[in-house]
Design a protein around this motif. Sequence first.
Motif, PDB file in Angstrom:
ATOM      1  N   GLU A   1     -16.736  20.913 -17.091  1.00  0.00           N
ATOM      2  CA  GLU A   1     -15.737  21.455 -17.999  1.00  0.00           C
ATOM      3  C   GLU A   1     -14.392  21.492 -17.270  1.00  0.00           C
ATOM      4  N   ASP A   2     -13.336  21.777 -18.003  1.00  0.00           N
ATOM      5  CA  ASP A   2     -12.015  21.886 -17.410  1.00  0.00           C
ATOM      6  C   ASP A   2     -11.985  23.034 -16.401  1.00  0.00           C
TER       7      ASP A   2
ATOM      8  N   ASP B   1     -16.947  27.398 -11.035  1.00  0.00           N
ATOM      9  CA  ASP B   1     -16.090  27.616 -12.203  1.00  0.00           C
ATOM     10  C   ASP B   1     -15.351  28.938 -11.984  1.00  0.00           C
TER      11      ASP B   1
END
Length: 171
Positions: A111-112, A143
Amino acid sequence: MKIDNIRKKTQGITFVALSIVIILLLILVGISFYVAKEEIEKERLEELKTDMLFIQAKAREYVEEVNTKMGIGSEEEKIERRDVARQEIYEEREKLEKADTIPEQLQIVMEDGEICYYLTKETKEKWELEKIENEEEYLIKVDEKNAKVEVYYIEGYEGKYSLTEIGQIQK
Protein backbone atom coordinates in the motif's frame (compact mmCIF):
# COMPACT_ATOMS: atom_id res chain seq x y z
CA MET A 1 12.56 -90.18 32.02
CA LYS A 2 9.74 -87.82 32.95
CA ILE A 3 12.12 -85.51 34.81
CA ASP A 4 14.42 -85.20 31.76
CA ASN A 5 11.46 -84.27 29.51
CA ILE A 6 10.30 -81.61 31.97
CA ARG A 7 13.82 -80.09 32.13
CA LYS A 8 14.07 -79.95 28.34
CA LYS A 9 10.72 -78.16 28.06
CA THR A 10 11.52 -75.53 30.72
CA GLN A 11 15.06 -74.68 29.65
CA GLY A 12 15.49 -71.29 27.94
CA ILE A 13 13.09 -69.25 25.84
CA THR A 14 11.43 -70.47 22.68
CA PHE A 15 11.98 -68.86 19.31
CA VAL A 16 8.29 -67.82 19.15
CA ALA A 17 8.46 -66.04 22.51
CA LEU A 18 11.68 -64.29 21.52
CA SER A 19 10.11 -63.16 18.23
CA ILE A 20 7.08 -61.73 20.03
CA VAL A 21 9.29 -59.78 22.46
CA ILE A 22 11.36 -58.37 19.59
CA ILE A 23 8.23 -57.36 17.64
CA LEU A 24 6.79 -55.61 20.71
CA LEU A 25 10.05 -53.74 21.26
CA LEU A 26 10.10 -52.62 17.62
CA ILE A 27 6.52 -51.34 17.93
CA LEU A 28 7.45 -49.37 21.06
CA VAL A 29 10.51 -47.89 19.34
CA GLY A 30 8.38 -46.88 16.34
CA ILE A 31 5.83 -45.15 18.56
CA SER A 32 8.53 -43.28 20.48
CA PHE A 33 10.13 -42.06 17.21
CA TYR A 34 6.75 -40.78 16.02
CA VAL A 35 6.10 -38.93 19.31
CA ALA A 36 9.65 -37.52 19.35
CA LYS A 37 9.29 -36.30 15.76
CA GLU A 38 6.07 -34.46 16.62
CA GLU A 39 7.65 -32.85 19.68
CA ILE A 40 10.68 -31.71 17.68
CA GLU A 41 8.41 -30.21 15.02
CA LYS A 42 6.31 -28.45 17.67
CA GLU A 43 9.47 -27.02 19.24
CA ARG A 44 10.70 -25.82 15.83
CA LEU A 45 7.39 -24.05 15.20
CA GLU A 46 7.47 -22.38 18.62
CA GLU A 47 11.04 -21.23 18.06
CA LEU A 48 10.10 -19.77 14.67
CA LYS A 49 7.11 -17.93 16.17
CA THR A 50 9.27 -16.58 19.00
CA ASP A 51 11.92 -15.30 16.59
CA MET A 52 9.29 -13.64 14.42
CA LEU A 53 7.56 -12.05 17.42
CA PHE A 54 10.88 -10.69 18.63
CA ILE A 55 11.66 -9.26 15.17
CA GLN A 56 8.20 -7.69 15.05
CA ALA A 57 8.58 -6.12 18.50
CA LYS A 58 11.99 -4.63 17.62
CA ALA A 59 10.69 -3.31 14.30
CA ARG A 60 7.69 -1.69 16.03
CA GLU A 61 10.07 0.26 18.25
CA TYR A 62 11.63 1.82 15.16
CA VAL A 63 8.25 2.46 13.51
CA GLU A 64 7.31 4.52 16.57
CA GLU A 65 10.62 6.35 16.38
CA VAL A 66 10.06 7.18 12.70
CA ASN A 67 6.51 8.35 13.49
CA THR A 68 7.87 10.60 16.23
CA LYS A 69 10.42 12.14 13.86
CA MET A 70 7.73 12.77 11.22
CA GLY A 71 6.04 15.18 13.61
CA ILE A 72 3.27 17.46 12.42
CA GLY A 73 3.00 19.50 9.28
CA SER A 74 1.74 19.17 5.75
CA GLU A 75 1.56 15.74 4.13
CA GLU A 76 4.53 16.58 1.88
CA GLU A 77 6.67 17.61 4.87
CA LYS A 78 5.74 14.44 6.76
CA ILE A 79 6.63 12.26 3.78
CA GLU A 80 9.98 14.02 3.39
CA ARG A 81 10.78 13.68 7.11
CA ARG A 82 9.57 10.05 7.04
CA ASP A 83 11.93 9.17 4.20
CA VAL A 84 14.87 10.82 5.99
CA ALA A 85 13.98 9.06 9.26
CA ARG A 86 13.63 5.70 7.47
CA GLN A 87 17.05 6.09 5.92
CA GLU A 88 18.63 7.14 9.21
CA ILE A 89 16.93 4.60 11.49
CA TYR A 90 16.26 1.51 9.41
CA GLU A 91 19.13 1.51 6.97
CA GLU A 92 21.99 3.40 8.64
CA ARG A 93 21.49 2.61 12.30
CA GLU A 94 19.69 -0.75 12.27
CA LYS A 95 21.38 -1.98 9.08
CA LEU A 96 18.18 -3.29 7.52
CA GLU A 97 18.39 -3.88 3.78
CA LYS A 98 15.67 -2.26 1.70
CA ALA A 99 13.83 -4.93 -0.30
CA ASP A 100 13.82 -3.85 -3.92
CA THR A 101 12.39 -7.20 -5.02
CA ILE A 102 10.03 -9.33 -2.96
CA PRO A 103 9.75 -13.11 -3.46
CA GLU A 104 6.53 -13.99 -5.28
CA GLN A 105 5.50 -16.74 -2.86
CA LEU A 106 4.96 -14.12 -0.13
CA GLN A 107 2.17 -12.47 -2.15
CA ILE A 108 2.73 -9.13 -0.44
CA VAL A 109 0.49 -6.29 -1.53
CA MET A 110 2.18 -2.94 -0.94
CA GLU A 111 0.00 0.00 0.00
CA ASP A 112 1.04 3.64 -0.16
CA GLY A 113 3.61 4.44 2.51
CA GLU A 114 4.57 0.80 3.17
CA ILE A 115 8.09 -0.49 2.71
CA CYS A 116 9.86 -3.83 3.16
CA TYR A 117 13.29 -4.62 4.58
CA TYR A 118 15.36 -7.77 4.80
CA LEU A 119 16.89 -8.66 8.13
CA THR A 120 20.67 -8.47 7.66
CA LYS A 121 23.50 -10.21 9.46
CA GLU A 122 24.40 -7.00 11.28
CA THR A 123 20.84 -6.50 12.46
CA LYS A 124 20.59 -10.13 13.61
CA GLU A 125 23.70 -9.63 15.72
CA LYS A 126 22.44 -6.33 17.09
CA TRP A 127 19.06 -7.88 17.94
CA GLU A 128 20.78 -11.00 19.34
CA LEU A 129 19.39 -13.35 16.70
CA GLU A 130 22.75 -14.83 15.66
CA LYS A 131 21.30 -18.36 15.75
CA ILE A 132 19.46 -17.53 12.53
CA GLU A 133 22.13 -18.59 10.04
CA ASN A 134 21.04 -17.64 6.53
CA GLU A 135 20.89 -14.12 5.23
CA GLU A 136 17.58 -12.68 4.10
CA GLU A 137 15.38 -15.33 5.74
CA TYR A 138 13.04 -12.72 7.16
CA LEU A 139 11.29 -9.81 5.50
CA ILE A 140 9.80 -7.00 7.55
CA LYS A 141 6.89 -5.06 6.07
CA VAL A 142 6.58 -1.66 7.72
CA ASP A 143 3.56 0.64 7.65
CA GLU A 144 4.27 3.77 9.73
CA LYS A 145 0.94 5.33 8.83
CA ASN A 146 -1.00 2.63 10.69
CA ALA A 147 1.89 1.68 13.03
CA LYS A 148 1.82 -1.91 11.74
CA VAL A 149 4.62 -4.38 11.22
CA GLU A 150 4.30 -7.78 9.58
CA VAL A 151 7.15 -10.28 9.55
CA TYR A 152 7.52 -12.88 6.80
CA TYR A 153 9.58 -16.07 6.92
CA ILE A 154 10.72 -16.40 3.31
CA GLU A 155 11.27 -20.16 3.36
CA GLY A 156 7.77 -20.67 4.72
CA TYR A 157 6.35 -23.18 7.15
CA GLU A 158 3.66 -25.56 5.90
CA GLY A 159 2.75 -23.10 3.14
CA LYS A 160 2.52 -20.15 5.54
CA TYR A 161 4.85 -17.18 5.37
CA SER A 162 3.63 -14.31 7.57
CA LEU A 163 3.75 -14.19 11.35
CA THR A 164 -0.02 -13.86 11.38
CA GLU A 165 -0.46 -17.05 9.33
CA ILE A 166 2.21 -19.03 11.20
CA GLY A 167 0.76 -17.89 14.53
CA GLN A 168 -2.55 -19.55 13.62
CA ILE A 169 -0.96 -23.00 13.14
CA GLN A 170 -1.86 -25.29 16.03
CA LYS A 171 0.40 -28.25 16.77
